[in-house]
Scaffold this motif. Sequence first.
Motif, PDB file in Angstrom:
ATOM      1  N   ILE A 281       0.870  -1.174   0.000  1.00  0.00           N
ATOM      2  CA  ILE A 281       0.000   0.000   0.000  1.00  0.00           C
ATOM      3  C   ILE A 281       0.902   1.217   0.000  1.00  0.00           C
ATOM      4  O   ILE A 281       1.620   1.484   0.969  1.00  0.00           O
ATOM      5  CB  ILE A 281      -0.916   0.014   1.239  1.00  0.00           C
ATOM      6  N   THR A 282       0.908   1.962  -1.077  1.00  0.00           N
ATOM      7  CA  THR A 282       1.860   3.053  -1.230  1.00  0.00           C
ATOM      8  C   THR A 282       1.292   4.121  -2.155  1.00  0.00           C
ATOM      9  O   THR A 282       0.198   3.969  -2.695  1.00  0.00           O
ATOM     10  CB  THR A 282       3.201   2.511  -1.779  1.00  0.00           C
ATOM     11  N   SER A 283       2.038   5.192  -2.348  1.00  0.00           N
ATOM     12  CA  SER A 283       1.585   6.287  -3.211  1.00  0.00           C
ATOM     13  C   SER A 283       1.990   6.018  -4.653  1.00  0.00           C
ATOM     14  O   SER A 283       2.864   5.186  -4.931  1.00  0.00           O
ATOM     15  CB  SER A 283       2.204   7.611  -2.732  1.00  0.00           C
ATOM     16  N   SER A 284       1.382   6.746  -5.567  1.00  0.00           N
ATOM     17  CA  SER A 284       1.637   6.521  -6.985  1.00  0.00           C
ATOM     18  C   SER A 284       3.073   6.866  -7.374  1.00  0.00           C
ATOM     19  O   SER A 284       3.577   6.348  -8.370  1.00  0.00           O
ATOM     20  CB  SER A 284       0.655   7.337  -7.833  1.00  0.00           C
ATOM     21  N   ASP A 285       3.745   7.718  -6.598  1.00  0.00           N
ATOM     22  CA  ASP A 285       5.126   8.079  -6.937  1.00  0.00           C
ATOM     23  C   ASP A 285       6.148   7.130  -6.300  1.00  0.00           C
ATOM     24  O   ASP A 285       7.353   7.348  -6.394  1.00  0.00           O
ATOM     25  CB  ASP A 285       5.433   9.523  -6.520  1.00  0.00           C
ATOM     26  N   ASN A 286       5.664   6.062  -5.653  1.00  0.00           N
ATOM     27  CA  ASN A 286       6.565   5.128  -4.982  1.00  0.00           C
ATOM     28  C   ASN A 286       6.420   3.704  -5.537  1.00  0.00           C
ATOM     29  O   ASN A 286       6.912   2.742  -4.945  1.00  0.00           O
ATOM     30  CB  ASN A 286       6.280   5.124  -3.483  1.00  0.00           C
ATOM     31  N   ILE A 287       5.740   3.578  -6.675  1.00  0.00           N
ATOM     32  CA  ILE A 287       5.436   2.253  -7.225  1.00  0.00           C
ATOM     33  C   ILE A 287       6.700   1.482  -7.591  1.00  0.00           C
ATOM     34  O   ILE A 287       6.842   0.299  -7.260  1.00  0.00           O
ATOM     35  CB  ILE A 287       4.507   2.387  -8.447  1.00  0.00           C
ATOM     36  N   GLU A 288       7.628   2.143  -8.273  1.00  0.00           N
ATOM     37  CA  GLU A 288       8.836   1.443  -8.703  1.00  0.00           C
ATOM     38  C   GLU A 288       9.623   0.908  -7.523  1.00  0.00           C
ATOM     39  O   GLU A 288      10.173  -0.202  -7.576  1.00  0.00           O
ATOM     40  CB  GLU A 288       9.706   2.378  -9.549  1.00  0.00           C
ATOM     41  N   ASN A 289       9.692   1.675  -6.447  1.00  0.00           N
ATOM     42  CA  ASN A 289      10.394   1.203  -5.244  1.00  0.00           C
ATOM     43  C   ASN A 289       9.728  -0.034  -4.661  1.00  0.00           C
ATOM     44  O   ASN A 289      10.402  -0.953  -4.172  1.00  0.00           O
ATOM     45  CB  ASN A 289      10.444   2.307  -4.190  1.00  0.00           C
ATOM     46  N   ALA A 290       8.393  -0.061  -4.699  1.00  0.00           N
ATOM     47  CA  ALA A 290       7.654  -1.212  -4.162  1.00  0.00           C
ATOM     48  C   ALA A 290       7.977  -2.478  -4.945  1.00  0.00           C
ATOM     49  O   ALA A 290       8.230  -3.545  -4.364  1.00  0.00           O
ATOM     50  CB  ALA A 290       6.157  -0.928  -4.196  1.00  0.00           C
TER      51      ALA A 290
END
Length: 303
Positions: A281-290
């Motif tokens: 569960i994360t923000s749209s600007d953190n997707i690649e990190n996830a």
Amino acid sequence: MHGLAFHRAQRPDTADRNDAQVIGVAACIVRDKQGRVLLSRRRPDQMSGGYWEIPGGKIEPGETAEEAAGRELSEETGLSADGLRPVSRYRHRFASRSIDLKLFEAQTWSGTPVSQECQRLEWVYPGAPQVAPILDSNRKALRLLSLPRVVLCTEAPVDGPAAWALSCARRAREVSAGAVLFACRTLPAAQQIVLARRLGAELARQGTALWLDAAPGVAVRTGAELTTELAGDASLRGSGLIHAVIDPNDCSPSQTDVVLTRLDRRIALPTTGIATLVYAITSSDNIENAFRAGAYGVCICDD
């Protein structure tokens, strides 16, 4: 999103009254280069004859579930599998028996699939298998194999439900989400159902699935694919519902299909110890990190 709080409800008793009658079964998933999954059709002389299933069968005394999955694949299709990875484990109750199904996926496989037991074989897309009927215990497995990698999170509308549903559907298209997780557990049950049905109808127009942070009964009544609570009602087990937990802890159900966990910028995913798919569960600007951290998918929460 305050609605996405882990529900610390008492764990329902999902065990069969007589565990001695639960049959251990293992199955092996193989995919081709197009992402299709190999299915086998049960012979007419077998129980549930004519139904399609992932190649598998009973775990014999003295062998592990992984060994049984590989053996059954070879006996049914002639294929050799290597690097079997646990995918899921769940129980399914048929009319006359219950099984404890352990699913594995072959990282690599060799050979040409040829029927070894006079049954038909077919490559199918798990999200839209072109064969029928599918064995009841395998419906959830095919759903798990076709889960989307991107999910949009949303809460109850502030304004009108019609405009809210349209807005959610539009936002899902913008972020290429294959499902929308509606956090509605804090609402009255009747309101949960009304809003979930409204949202589900709008999402269905574009082929987007509905996930609910709500009880299994609400999920079944609204056509949702996933619920964040394990079914305590025996009539709901085997319904094909996918069960998830949010921010799991030590008392989380062991038969969980999906884990939804908050992911801050330090990027630390949990080790569940069981075969589950982890969504961050994360923000749209953190997707690649996830995804780099090993998440199977992401639940986008920008609010």
